[in-house]
Design a protein around this motif. Structure first.
Motif, short mmCIF file in Angstrom:
data_model
loop_
_atom_site.label_atom_id
_atom_site.label_comp_id
_atom_site.label_asym_id
_atom_site.label_seq_id
_atom_site.Cartn_x
_atom_site.Cartn_y
_atom_site.Cartn_z
N GLU A 217 5.55 -9.78 12.55
CA GLU A 217 4.71 -8.59 12.36
C GLU A 217 4.50 -8.33 10.86
N THR A 218 5.54 -8.55 10.08
CA THR A 218 5.43 -8.35 8.63
C THR A 218 4.52 -9.40 8.00
N VAL A 219 4.71 -10.66 8.39
CA VAL A 219 3.87 -11.74 7.85
C VAL A 219 2.41 -11.51 8.21
N HIS A 220 2.17 -11.08 9.44
CA HIS A 220 0.80 -10.81 9.88
C HIS A 220 0.16 -9.71 9.02
N ALA A 221 0.94 -8.68 8.69
CA ALA A 221 0.41 -7.59 7.88
C ALA A 221 0.18 -8.02 6.43
N LEU A 222 0.88 -9.05 5.97
CA LEU A 222 0.79 -9.46 4.56
C LEU A 222 -0.18 -10.62 4.32
N GLU A 223 -0.94 -11.01 5.33
CA GLU A 223 -1.83 -12.17 5.17
C GLU A 223 -2.78 -12.01 3.99
N ARG A 224 -3.40 -10.85 3.86
CA ARG A 224 -4.35 -10.64 2.77
C ARG A 224 -3.65 -10.62 1.41
N VAL A 225 -2.42 -10.11 1.36
CA VAL A 225 -1.66 -10.08 0.11
C VAL A 225 -1.32 -11.49 -0.33
#
Length: 641
Positions: A217-225
């Protein structure tokens, strides 16, 4: 990983565990909980009549439907041969003394590991770990060696020994690593770089389902970063590996004098921003995966709050339900006897979590103060006279409602008159209900693991006081509902159900992780829910999150909405707070301001990376991005450590 146990002892115990697989061909003792057993004290092996004795006793009595429903069942593999059961009929009469004992519920797990086999033409009860029987275990304290009473009492003694319990615990841990009850639900990651982080975590910890879920869930949220700066890949790879994992044995003695062993955990996940803060959870389901996921979520939550802190979490698979105060005190003292080495105000201080409240924290603090040799009042949290904050227990629940207010204010709406569904019946859920009533909302439900209670007229202060009075008696919600329904006719209890089917505008998930699955998410959408406030850590499964996002249900993540506990803890540590007591008004004002800062930081990070304010992903992704960037900057400044 720090484990205060000997590697040689572990290998020896594991060798013993391997014998279990060979013993699976044997029959298990078949018993029903509640059945009475006649234990006979008679002659020993030298009596010829003993060879014809019925080892198990008479046939089990028929249990009533009510007893059958309330009791757990033993694992039944097979019955003893009929000729063995009929031997007792031909047994010659002799002088004997009968001792009748109740087949207690706590014996079920012990005798589950026993089997019956024939030794020297006599049926005997064997231990499936060490494959010994009777006097091979210990000297019989009750009767002559070889008697039936000796067989049962010696097996009970052996199975209650520390060595045997550790062997079983290691065997079960081994099973947990080999068998995964449910597959890891892996989402499609657009970026190959981000996907490599998740793949590495899956490869390292493939069976830690809860932790992998939190990471993805964290990796998915950080894709753009990550897409904007590949430097963050190495930071994330370090971040998902805890700095320190402490696993230890917690032996304790119950009121009957019997010894038990539980497993303790403390995961100090990341200290780049400051000393660790995080909860202690006592629950039978506690394991390394859950401890890591809680510590990981706490790390992000603390980084998002106005106070820069490291993250930690821990606890034990100990179940405080049904235990006396003395038993809980002895367990807490044993737990802290190991944990105090890794705790101090500048290193790590714990807080309450599931199964740990005022009583447990008091016992933990007492042992910590005794061993550490100094007083740190903020360790305990709930006790007003030990620390400065007067609203510490209410902080998380109140913070959830304040956060919901902030979201509604951006929509030009307010809480007044909105129908709210609340899950859970612990301190967080009860304080959410209290603050919702204060703001004119209509909270209609509370729940536990067995069902939920709904009041169509909504709760008010009088009803909440009534609920609290009954809840203080530590009764189940099912029992509480019987008293409640007699007073308030428009209420109803639903067994083996969740409150998400009830019509609502806002849902507050305050029970446990993964309490909302795919079907529950569909029910929430169909019930009209437009806003979900996460009170517990990771309350939604990945499948549920997909359903809610597609239906444009706005989700307020726990790492942002649940920051009230972090704020209260830091106010307690403030020197000024420890010199004076905050009034409820002052405390609420500071809590509201801190929740506002947390909300604004999450929304700013979301908009900076292209998420629309109205998007259902904005708050979730914004909270993760803001927390991660704060940690990443500190980790970069401090080098590769």
């Amino acid at each position: 990983m720090l484990q205060p146990s000997s590697g040689v002892g572990m290998d020896s115990a594991i060798d013993d565990m391997n014998l279990i697989q060979q013993a699976q061909r044997h029959h298990l003792v078949v018993r029903e909980i509640g059945e009475e057993i006649d234990l006979e004290i008679g002659p020993g092996d030298d009596d010829p009549a003993f060879g014809n004795a019925n080892l198990i006793g008479g046939p089990p009595r028929e249990s009533s439907t009510e007893e059958h429903g309330e009791s757990k069942q033993m694992v039944m593999v097979s019955q003893l041969p009929n000729d063995v059961q009929d031997m007792s009929k031909s047994q010659p009469s002799k002088r004997k003394k009968k001792v009748v004992k109740r087949w207690r519920e706590e014996w079920a797990d012990t005798y589950k590991w026993a089997y019956v086999d024939v030794k020297d033409e006599t049926a005997r009860i064997f231990c499936s770990v060490c494959r010994e029987y009777g006097r091979k275990h210990r000297r019989n304290p009750y009767g002559n060696e070889g008697s039936r009473n000796m067989q049962m009492s010696a097996l009970e003694e052996h199975n209650n020994s520390l060595l045997h319990k550790e062997a079983l615990r290691l065997q079960m841990a081994s099973k947990d690593k080999i068998i995964v009850d449910k597959p890891v639900y892996v989402k499609d990651i657009v970026s190959k770089t981000a996907g490599s982080i998740l793949e590495a975590a899956l490869k390292r910890d493939p069976h830690e389902v809860e932790f992998i879920q939190a990471v993805q869930e964290t990796v998915h949220a950080l894709e753009r970063v990550i897409a904007k700066n590949s430097h963050y890949v190495s930071i994330m790879e370090r971040l998902v590996e805890p700095e320190r994992m402490i696993i230890f044995r917690v032996p304790w003695v119950d009121d009957r004098g019997e010894t038990h062993v539980n497993r303790g955990f403390r995961i100090q996940f990341n200290q780049s921003l400051g000393p660790c803060r995080g909860g202690i959870r006592f629950h039978p389901s506690m394991n390394l995966s859950i401890a890591k996921f809680l510590a990981f979520e706490q790390t992000l939550k603390n980084a998002l709050s106005p106070y820069k802190l490291g993250g930690a979490a821990g606890g034990s698979d100990f179940d405080p339900k049904g235990k006396s105060d003395n038993e809980i005190m002895r367990f807490c003292q044993s737990f802290m006897s190991e944990m105090y080495r890794y705790m101090s105000p500048d290193k790590d201080l714990p807080s309450e979590e599931m199964g740990v409240g005022t009583r447990e924290m008091g016992y933990l603090f007492g042992q910590y103060r005794r061993l550490a040799g100094y007083f740190q009042g903020s360790f305990t949290g709930p006790r007003v006279f030990w620390s400065g904050s007067s609203l510490r227990p209410e902080a998380t629940g109140y913070g959830l409602v304040f956060f919901a207010q902030l979201i509604l204010a951006d929509m030009n709406k307010e809480l007044k008159g909105l129908r709210c569904v609340v899950s859970g019946s612990g301190k967080i859920a009860m304080h959410v209900l209290e603050k919702l009533v204060a703001y004119g909302a209509l909270p209609i439900s509370v729940s536990d693991s067995r069902g939920y209670l709904v009041d169509e007229d909504g709760f008010d202060f009088m009803k909440l006081s009534f609920l609290r009075d009954i809840t203080d008696q530590q009764r189940s919600l099912r029992v509480i509902s019987l008293y409640y329904s007699k007073t308030y006719a428009r209420s109803k209890y639903y067994d083996e159900a969740k409150p998400w089917i009830e019509r609502c505008d806002i849902a507050f998930a305050c029970a446990s992780h993964n309490e909302i699955d795919h079907s529950d998410a569909i029910n929430l959408v169909n019930s009209g829910c437009r806003l979900l406030i996460e009170g517990s850590n990771m309350p939604c499964t990945p499948e549920a999150i997909d359903v809610l996002r597609k239906a444009s249900v706005l989700i307020a993540p726990a790492m942002a909405a649940g920051a009230g506990g972090v704020v209260a803890g830091e106010l307690e540590l403030n020197h000024e707070c420890n010199l004076m007591h905050w009034s409820p008004e002052d405390f609420e004002s500071k809590l509201q301001e801190a929740m506002k800062q947390t909300y604004q930081r999450a929304m700013k990070a979301a908009t900076d990376f292209g998420y629309q304010k109205e998007s259902p992903e904005a708050l979730v992704h914004g909270a993760v991005i803001s927390a991660f960037l704060t940690i990443a900057q500190a980790m970069t400044d401090q080098g590769c450590v």
